[in-house]
Design an enzyme around this catalytic site. Structure first.
Site, PDB file in Angstrom:
ATOM      1  N   LYS A  14       0.818  -1.216   0.000  1.00 13.20           N
ATOM      2  CA  LYS A  14       0.000   0.000   0.000  1.00 13.20           C
ATOM      3  C   LYS A  14       0.852   1.266   0.000  1.00 13.20           C
ATOM      4  CE  LYS A  14      -2.237  -0.658   3.866  1.00 13.20           C
ATOM      5  NZ  LYS A  14      -1.639  -1.936   4.288  1.00 13.20           N
ATOM      6  N   ARG A  89      -9.149   1.852   9.599  1.00 11.99           N
ATOM      7  CA  ARG A  89      -8.872   0.449   9.900  1.00 11.99           C
ATOM      8  C   ARG A  89      -9.970  -0.180  10.763  1.00 11.99           C
ATOM      9  NH1 ARG A  89      -2.937   1.146   9.223  1.00 11.99           N
ATOM     10  NH2 ARG A  89      -1.830  -0.767   9.634  1.00 11.99           N
ATOM     11  N   ARG A 128      11.277  -7.025   4.643  1.00 14.08           N
ATOM     12  CA  ARG A 128      11.379  -5.606   4.973  1.00 14.08           C
ATOM     13  C   ARG A 128      12.042  -5.423   6.342  1.00 14.08           C
ATOM     14  NH1 ARG A 128       5.909  -2.167   5.121  1.00 14.08           N
ATOM     15  NH2 ARG A 128       5.669  -3.025   7.217  1.00 14.08           N
ATOM     16  N   ARG A 134      12.318  -2.220  10.844  1.00 11.27           N
ATOM     17  CA  ARG A 134      11.149  -1.657  11.530  1.00 11.27           C
ATOM     18  C   ARG A 134      10.862  -2.474  12.781  1.00 11.27           C
ATOM     19  NH1 ARG A 134       5.928   0.010   7.999  1.00 11.27           N
ATOM     20  NH2 ARG A 134       4.857  -0.848   9.807  1.00 11.27           N
ATOM     21  N   ARG A 145      -0.562  -8.416  13.534  1.00 12.40           N
ATOM     22  CA  ARG A 145      -1.101  -7.353  12.665  1.00 12.40           C
ATOM     23  C   ARG A 145      -1.991  -7.949  11.577  1.00 12.40           C
ATOM     24  NH1 ARG A 145       4.244  -5.129  10.993  1.00 12.40           N
ATOM     25  NH2 ARG A 145       3.146  -3.704   9.619  1.00 12.40           N
TER      26      ARG A 145
HETATM   27  P1  AMP Z   1       1.157   0.894   8.909  1.00 13.45           P
HETATM   28  O1  AMP Z   1       2.411   1.589   8.505  1.00 13.45           O
HETATM   29  O2  AMP Z   1      -0.047   1.379   8.176  1.00 13.45           O
HETATM   30  O3  AMP Z   1       1.295  -0.598   8.860  1.00 13.45           O
HETATM   31  O4  AMP Z   1       0.889   1.269  10.434  1.00 13.45           O
HETATM   32  C1  AMP Z   1       1.844   0.959  11.432  1.00 13.45           C
HETATM   33  C2  AMP Z   1       1.193   0.959  12.813  1.00 13.45           C
HETATM   34  O5  AMP Z   1       0.650   2.256  13.085  1.00 13.45           O
HETATM   35  C3  AMP Z   1       0.008   0.011  12.963  1.00 13.45           C
HETATM   36  O6  AMP Z   1       0.422  -1.317  13.257  1.00 13.45           O
HETATM   37  C4  AMP Z   1      -0.711   0.663  14.144  1.00 13.45           C
HETATM   38  O7  AMP Z   1      -0.039   0.439  15.350  1.00 13.45           O
HETATM   39  C5  AMP Z   1      -0.578   2.140  13.806  1.00 13.45           C
HETATM   40  N1  AMP Z   1      -1.670   2.602  12.914  1.00 13.45           N
HETATM   41  C6  AMP Z   1      -1.543   3.068  11.653  1.00 13.45           C
HETATM   42  N2  AMP Z   1      -2.725   3.420  11.143  1.00 13.45           N
HETATM   43  C7  AMP Z   1      -3.650   3.155  12.105  1.00 13.45           C
HETATM   44  C8  AMP Z   1      -5.064   3.287  12.171  1.00 13.45           C
HETATM   45  N3  AMP Z   1      -5.787   3.745  11.132  1.00 13.45           N
HETATM   46  N4  AMP Z   1      -5.672   2.915  13.325  1.00 13.45           N
HETATM   47  C9  AMP Z   1      -4.959   2.466  14.380  1.00 13.45           C
HETATM   48  N5  AMP Z   1      -3.638   2.294  14.372  1.00 13.45           N
HETATM   49  C10 AMP Z   1      -2.963   2.647  13.253  1.00 13.45           C
END
Ligand code: AMP
Length: 193
Positions: A14, A89, A128, A134, A145
């Protein structure tokens, strides 16, 4: 004016696609994950609040996440459209996004669902982790996740499907090939750059 969401499991690509599409359409890519990571890196008050949550692969609470997105969407560069990556989400986040857009008298144009097989994305994420280090890319956290995605986020696709907004795109393959698929499916709805 193009208002898009990208939805798909962690590791589906994404972020990469969001950056490319945002550039093509001349709209900002808004990634809640990136916003949170920047805050963690800068040790802001928000960053200190969310670091442990992110490291555990949990969702940041809806009220906090919603407030950040509402503020970000009110910035000038989002007035001409945006591409949201990683938000909403949860159902609560869908409702809040609806409210914010309705307040502005706008609505989403399309929801792009990037479809990817679980084992494939887990192995991508492990790769990654080796490359970028990360802190939420350990195997246990990755599995968690994925679980949260399946349980809380995947159901949102139904919600948007009922509104006839969903374009499903196969996320497997070269980045440029996937970008082209997305562009074609958007074009089939008359959404072009
Ligand atoms: P991502 O880079 O989108 O995978 O997001 C990394 C982390 O940020 C996720 O595992 C959550 O801990 C937090 N996060 C990102 N977007 C959201 C969201 N819309 N709602 C809740 N937590 C989020």
């Amino acid at each position: 004016m193009t208002r898009l969401l990208l939805i798909g499991p962690p590791g589906a690509g994404k972020g990469t696609q969001a950056t490319i599409l945002a550039e093509t359409f001349g709209i900002p890519a808004i990634s809640t994950g990136d916003i949170f990571r920047a805050n963690v890196a800068n040790q802001t008050e928000l960053g200190l609040k969310v670091k442990a949550i992110m490291d555990a692969g949990e969702f940041v609470p809806d009220d906090l996440t919603n407030a950040i997105v509402a503020d970000r969407l009110r910035e000038a560069d989002a007035a001409g459209g945006f591409l949201l990556d990683g938000y909403p989400r949860t159902l609560d986040q869908v409702n809040e996004l609806d409210r914010v857009l309705a307040e502005d008298g706008t609505a989403l144009d399309a929801v792009v669902q990037i479809v990817a097989d679980t084992e494939e994305v887990v192995s991508r994420l492990l790769k990654r982790a080796r490359e970028q280090g990360r802190t939420d890319d350990t195997e246990d956290v990755i599995r968690h996740r994925m679980h949260l995605y399946a349980e809380q986020t995947a159901p949102l696709i139904d919600v948007y499907q009922k509104r006839d907004l969903v374009l499903s795109v196969d996320g497997l393959g070269e980045v440029s090939v996937v970008t082209e698929r997305i562009r074609e499916s958007l074009a089939s709805r008359g959404i072009t750059a």
